[in-house]
Write a protein that holds these residues in place. Structure first.
Motif, PDB file in Angstrom:
ATOM      1  N   GLN A  86       1.057   1.054   0.395  1.00 46.96           N
ATOM      2  CA  GLN A  86      -0.284   0.586   0.725  1.00 46.96           C
ATOM      3  C   GLN A  86      -0.476  -0.841   0.238  1.00 46.96           C
ATOM      4  N   PHE A  87      -1.242  -1.640   0.969  1.00 54.66           N
ATOM      5  CA  PHE A  87      -1.461  -3.009   0.497  1.00 54.66           C
ATOM      6  C   PHE A  87      -2.322  -2.993  -0.764  1.00 54.66           C
ATOM      7  N   GLU A  88      -2.072  -3.996  -1.623  1.00 56.64           N
ATOM      8  CA  GLU A  88      -2.909  -4.146  -2.820  1.00 56.64           C
ATOM      9  C   GLU A  88      -4.160  -4.915  -2.443  1.00 56.64           C
ATOM     10  N   ASN A  89      -3.974  -5.801  -1.492  1.00 50.01           N
ATOM     11  CA  ASN A  89      -5.015  -6.735  -1.118  1.00 50.01           C
ATOM     12  C   ASN A  89      -4.944  -6.828   0.410  1.00 50.01           C
ATOM     13  N   ALA A  90      -6.091  -6.768   1.071  1.00 46.68           N
ATOM     14  CA  ALA A  90      -6.097  -6.736   2.530  1.00 46.68           C
ATOM     15  C   ALA A  90      -5.414  -7.956   3.151  1.00 46.68           C
ATOM     16  N   THR A  91      -5.267  -9.015   2.371  1.00 47.77           N
ATOM     17  CA  THR A  91      -4.617 -10.208   2.922  1.00 47.77           C
ATOM     18  C   THR A  91      -3.098 -10.171   2.741  1.00 47.77           C
ATOM     19  N   ASP A  92      -2.560  -9.147   2.086  1.00 45.33           N
ATOM     20  CA  ASP A  92      -1.106  -9.061   1.898  1.00 45.33           C
ATOM     21  C   ASP A  92      -0.386  -9.048   3.248  1.00 45.33           C
ATOM     22  N   ASP A  93       0.767  -9.697   3.297  1.00 46.97           N
ATOM     23  CA  ASP A  93       1.600  -9.637   4.498  1.00 46.97           C
ATOM     24  C   ASP A  93       2.483  -8.389   4.421  1.00 46.97           C
ATOM     25  N   THR A  94       2.739  -7.785   5.576  1.00 49.29           N
ATOM     26  CA  THR A  94       3.616  -6.609   5.553  1.00 49.29           C
ATOM     27  C   THR A  94       5.062  -7.054   5.350  1.00 49.29           C
TER      28      THR A  94
END
Ligand code: NAG
Ligand code: NAG
Ligand code: NAG
Ligand code: NAG
Ligand code: NAG
Ligand code: NAG
Length: 242
Positions: A86-94
């Protein structure tokens, strides 16, 4: 020992991930499918970690073309995921793992892979890693599956993805993302010394006999232990032992 290991694996029972690519030009058709317990590990300077690849989103193409000794028909599979699911931060890149399969006349090959990673607050890594040129590739006869107890994908710079208990197929035309019962498996060279010349049966058909085997071994062990305890008690009480 081997049976014991198998029994322990069953007891832990981690779920395998199933990744597949649909053929967009045909209703209900899957061209490439990989099932495994995937782990990513990175060892670089001060950074060192291993994580399970979970919650991945898979895309790909059934009609790719790649330049390998001229042009080859390719199936590709891109597995997009966040570290720890799961991303830590919504702006993280996959992060993205891409697998390339190419087809020859009688066999096909998982011949290339790349990995793209991006920094998060927990994992300070970044880059696009290419396949380590000395790493082995994997092949099978057309319409057979590649089956490996452990299928390592080595990248440059100490980066590795291991597909545990892996089964992979490409250039297929499955009507659903389900392994056909009669699919033949071509076992990885690394797995062969154990099972000379015996084509491995699909995993599902092995599960029941293994469970029964584990149960029987457990039964024999408990009967034997009971016997030993009984004998020990009889001895200490001074009865004649049989
Ligand atoms: C690794 O960590 C040590 C101490 O924590 C530090 O002195 C060193 O500069 C670090 N190396 C790199 C490449 O970041
Ligand atoms: C997978 O993603 C869902 C929602 O995006 C999340 O709730 C769940 O915890 C994730 N699973 C893992 C194992 O991280
Ligand atoms: C999320 O990312 C944004 C932009 O990179 C950053 O400003 C913010 O501090 C991050 N939040 C957390 C909780 O890491
Ligand atoms: C593997 O794929 C990458 C990305 O398409 C490419 O740059 C690289 O040259 C390929 N490696 C081989 C051995 O074909
Ligand atoms: C991440 O690693 C780079 C070197 O690889 C280093 O220069 C940088 O300071 C590190 N960032 C954090 C937040 O540790
Ligand atoms: C491939 O090369 C790396 C370093 O360049 C080395 O650590 C590794 O052992 C090599 N693997 C094989 C199978 O030769």
């Amino acid at each position: 020992m081997k049976l014991f290991l198998l029994c322990s694996v069953l007891a832990v029972g981690a779920m395998a991930d199933l990744w597949y690519v649909k053929n967009p030009t045909k209703k209900d058709s899957v061209c490439a499918m990989v099932e495994s317990k995937p782990k990513l590990s990175i060892q670089q300077g001060n950074t060192s970690f291993t994580l399970d690849i979970v919650n991945a989103t898979v895309t790909g193409t059934c009609f790719g073309v790649v330049p390998v000794n001229d042009l080859h028909h390719a199936n590709t599979m891109t597995v997009a995921f966040f570290p720890d699911g799961q991303f830590e931060n919504a702006t993280d890149d996959t992060w993205k793992l891409t697998l390339y399969f190419i087809k020859g006349e009688n066999q096909y090959q998982l011949y290339n892979w790349t990995l793209e990673v991006h920094p998060t607050s927990k994992y300070n890594v970044s880059g696009l890693y290419q396949r380590a040129l000395n790493s082995t590739t994997y092949s099978a006869a057309v319409l057979h599956a590649i089956t490996c107890h452990s299928l390592p994908l080595n990248f440059e710079d100490g980066v590795q993805v291991v597909l545990g208990e892996a089964r992979a197929v490409a250039f297929e035309d499955f009507s659903a993302p389900v392994w056909p019962k009669d699919l033949e498996n071509d076992v990885c060279p690394a797995d062969k010394p154990d099972k000379p010349d015996k084509p491995e049966k699909p995993k599902t058909s092995a599960v029941v006999p293994i469970i029964v085997g584990c149960f029987l071994v457990g039964l024999v062990v408990s009967v034997f232990v009971a016997y030993l305890i009984g004998r020990h008690r009889n001895r200490t009480r001074g009865y004649a032992s049989v």
